[in-house]
Design an enzyme around this catalytic site. Structure first.
Site, PDB file in Angstrom:
ATOM      1  N   SER A 109       0.336   5.169  -7.908  1.00  0.00           N
ATOM      2  CA  SER A 109      -0.692   5.757  -8.080  1.00  0.00           C
ATOM      3  C   SER A 109      -0.564   6.497  -9.379  1.00  0.00           C
ATOM      4  O   SER A 109       0.403   6.831  -9.706  1.00  0.00           O
ATOM      5  CB  SER A 109      -1.197   6.805  -6.990  1.00  0.00           C
ATOM      6  OG  SER A 109      -2.312   7.626  -7.431  1.00  0.00           O
ATOM      7  N   TYR A 135       0.786  14.123  -1.950  1.00  0.00           N
ATOM      8  CA  TYR A 135       0.351  12.777  -2.159  1.00  0.00           C
ATOM      9  C   TYR A 135       1.265  12.461  -3.431  1.00  0.00           C
ATOM     10  O   TYR A 135       1.867  11.259  -3.562  1.00  0.00           O
ATOM     11  CB  TYR A 135      -1.053  12.596  -2.470  1.00  0.00           C
ATOM     12  CG  TYR A 135      -1.436  11.397  -2.859  1.00  0.00           C
ATOM     13  CD1 TYR A 135      -1.303  10.403  -1.756  1.00  0.00           C
ATOM     14  CD2 TYR A 135      -2.305  10.980  -3.805  1.00  0.00           C
ATOM     15  CE1 TYR A 135      -1.638   8.904  -1.802  1.00  0.00           C
ATOM     16  CE2 TYR A 135      -2.449   9.494  -4.270  1.00  0.00           C
ATOM     17  CZ  TYR A 135      -2.321   8.625  -3.183  1.00  0.00           C
ATOM     18  OH  TYR A 135      -2.802   7.371  -3.438  1.00  0.00           O
TER      19      TYR A 135
HETATM   20  N1  LIG Z   1      -8.167   4.297  -3.244  1.00  0.00           N
HETATM   21  C1  LIG Z   1      -7.605   5.068  -4.103  1.00  0.00           C
HETATM   22  O1  LIG Z   1      -8.268   5.587  -4.909  1.00  0.00           O
HETATM   23  C2  LIG Z   1      -6.130   4.737  -4.510  1.00  0.00           C
HETATM   24  C3  LIG Z   1      -5.632   5.206  -5.766  1.00  0.00           C
HETATM   25  C4  LIG Z   1      -4.294   5.128  -5.816  1.00  0.00           C
HETATM   26  C5  LIG Z   1      -3.166   4.235  -4.879  1.00  0.00           C
HETATM   27  N2  LIG Z   1      -3.988   4.110  -3.691  1.00  0.00           N
HETATM   28  C6  LIG Z   1      -3.176   3.648  -2.569  1.00  0.00           C
HETATM   29  O2  LIG Z   1      -3.265   2.451  -2.313  1.00  0.00           O
HETATM   30  C7  LIG Z   1      -3.117   2.256  -1.006  1.00  0.00           C
HETATM   31  C8  LIG Z   1      -4.195   1.715  -0.079  1.00  0.00           C
HETATM   32  O3  LIG Z   1      -5.006   2.713  -0.211  1.00  0.00           O
HETATM   33  P1  LIG Z   1      -6.869   2.475   0.264  1.00  0.00           P
HETATM   34  O4  LIG Z   1      -7.478   3.041  -0.691  1.00  0.00           O
HETATM   35  O5  LIG Z   1      -7.007   0.669   0.340  1.00  0.00           O
HETATM   36  O6  LIG Z   1      -6.597   3.037   1.678  1.00  0.00           O
HETATM   37  P2  LIG Z   1      -7.405   2.568   3.030  1.00  0.00           P
HETATM   38  O7  LIG Z   1      -7.227   3.942   3.854  1.00  0.00           O
HETATM   39  O8  LIG Z   1      -8.520   2.011   2.936  1.00  0.00           O
HETATM   40  O9  LIG Z   1      -6.371   1.574   3.649  1.00  0.00           O
HETATM   41  C9  LIG Z   1      -4.801   1.972   4.206  1.00  0.00           C
HETATM   42  C10 LIG Z   1      -4.512   1.159   5.046  1.00  0.00           C
HETATM   43  O10 LIG Z   1      -2.939   1.478   5.538  1.00  0.00           O
HETATM   44  C11 LIG Z   1      -3.076   1.494   6.852  1.00  0.00           C
HETATM   45  N3  LIG Z   1      -1.932   2.298   7.218  1.00  0.00           N
HETATM   46  C12 LIG Z   1      -1.688   3.764   7.257  1.00  0.00           C
HETATM   47  N4  LIG Z   1      -0.774   3.943   7.762  1.00  0.00           N
HETATM   48  C13 LIG Z   1       0.086   2.964   8.226  1.00  0.00           C
HETATM   49  C14 LIG Z   1       1.419   2.729   8.754  1.00  0.00           C
HETATM   50  N5  LIG Z   1       2.025   3.746   9.159  1.00  0.00           N
HETATM   51  N6  LIG Z   1       1.610   1.272   8.994  1.00  0.00           N
HETATM   52  C15 LIG Z   1       0.878   0.357   8.528  1.00  0.00           C
HETATM   53  N7  LIG Z   1      -0.368   0.458   8.203  1.00  0.00           N
HETATM   54  C16 LIG Z   1      -0.863   1.846   7.767  1.00  0.00           C
HETATM   55  C17 LIG Z   1      -4.433   1.873   7.365  1.00  0.00           C
HETATM   56  O11 LIG Z   1      -4.481   1.764   8.697  1.00  0.00           O
HETATM   57  C18 LIG Z   1      -5.436   1.458   6.592  1.00  0.00           C
HETATM   58  O12 LIG Z   1      -5.868   0.290   7.101  1.00  0.00           O
HETATM   59  C19 LIG Z   1      -2.544   3.338  -0.479  1.00  0.00           C
HETATM   60  O13 LIG Z   1      -0.895   3.248  -0.498  1.00  0.00           O
HETATM   61  C20 LIG Z   1      -2.920   4.651  -1.352  1.00  0.00           C
HETATM   62  O14 LIG Z   1      -1.908   5.633  -1.602  1.00  0.00           O
HETATM   63  C21 LIG Z   1      -5.275   4.359  -3.397  1.00  0.00           C
END
Ligand SMILES: NC(=O)c1ccc[n+]([C@@H]2O[C@H](COP(=O)([O-])OP(=O)(O)OC[C@H]3O[C@@H](n4cnc5c(N)ncnc54)[C@H](O)[C@@H]3O)[C@@H](O)[C@H]2O)c1
Length: 257
Positions: free
Chosen positions: A142, A155
């Site tokens: 991130s 985080y």
């Molecule tokens: N959305 C943002 O702004 C953003 C920014 C930077 C990084 N990220 C990273 O991107 C990734 C996805 O984020 P997103 O926004 O799509 O989130 P989201 O919450 O929409 O999706 C995350 C998914 O991961 C699954 N998950 C959680 N714990 C788990 C586990 N132990 N085993 C298997 N699956 C699991 C959840 O059920 C969910 O479906 C994450 O790693 C997040 O840190 C997101």
């Protein structure tokens, strides 16, 4: 010829948000997508969406923090397809709050999902990539790995660790022709972000404030990250190794006056 034709791809956490969007895009580009999530309903929904587009995918429920279920997932993929070409370590959770308010179990939980999840899934996938001397691993970091942001200590710690792991993993596995790169998204509008913005006393004001962080004045979309993941998964990025790829509307390197 599609960019990911017949590439066997595991995307962790692809029942939602960025993972789901990437699963749809990879399948569109010819990949056979193994949709992983801890949440069976959401994972199956992603698979249905892919099937509705006439593409190939199947769901494996596994918690990436659990060695046994992660190893089983990898074995099932090898049994079915005999290889794994791409691993996208995407599953992740958030934690918002200043350090003194973080509960120990919340700290342990985020460290487990965001760091140990990358470790375990990679640990079981790598030997299969090494055997074939080819592969691409994409780790979800991130932009908070590179900048300070209020109330994100836990985080940021995990996403900084993922970026560091990416670089050292790349050194170890470059001789096996395996690329290991990291994605550094800014704020991408997904259920993950929706969740913490909705807890604010004024969600509209909160979203407008977050928009101002970007030079674009907008939040990113899951497809912005999915396209970056496609590039790292494909052979077009074959000389990109151990790199952070920013998808952040200019947050890290720009400055909004
Ligand atoms: N959305 C943002 O702004 C953003 C920014 C930077 C990084 N990220 C990273 O991107 C990734 C996805 O984020 P997103 O926004 O799509 O989130 P989201 O919450 O929409 O999706 C995350 C998914 O991961 C699954 N998950 C959680 N714990 C788990 C586990 N132990 N085993 C298997 N699956 C699991 C959840 O059920 C969910 O479906 C994450 O790693 C997040 O840190 C997101």
């Amino acid at each position: 010829m599609k960019e990911l034709q017949n590439k066997i791809t595991i995307i962790t956490g692809s029942g939602s948000g960025i993972g789901r969007e990437t699963a749809l895009l990879f399948a569109e580009k010819g990949a056979i997508v193994v949709v992983n999530d801890v949440d069976e309903t959401k994972g199956e929904e992603t698979v249905d969406m892919i099937h509705n587009h006439g593409n190939e995918a199947y769901f494996i429920q596994a918690d990436v923090t659990d060695a046994i279920s992660t190893e089983k997932m990898v074995s099932a993929v090898i049994e079915k397809y005999g290889k794994i070409d791409v691993l996208f370590n995407n599953a992740g959770i958030s934690n918002v709050g200043p350090l003194h308010n973080i509960e120990e179990h919340d700290w342990d939980n985020i460290v487990d999902v965001n760091i140990k999840g990358v470790f375990l899934t990679s640990k079981y996938v790598l030997p299969h990539m090494m055997k074939r001397q080819v592969g691409s691993i994409i780790n979800m970091s991130s932009c908070v790995a590179e900048m300070g942001l209020s109330e994100r200590t836990a985080y940021a710690a995990t996403k900084g660790a993922v970026l560091s792991m990416t670089k050292s993993m790349q050194v170890d596995y470059a001789p096996d022709n395996i690329k290991v790169n990291a994605l550094l998204p800014g704020t991408i509008y997904t259920p993950f972000v929706e969740g913490y913005l909705s807890k604010s006393s004024d969600p509209d004001a909160a979203i407008n404030k977050v928009k101002q962080r970007q030079l674009s004045g907008e939040l990113g979309k899951p497809e912005d990250v999915a396209n970056a993941a496609l590039f790292l998964a494909s052979d077009q990025s074959k000389f990109i190794m151990g790199s952070p790829l920013y998808i952040d509307g200019g947050v890290v390197f720009g400055k909004n006056a």
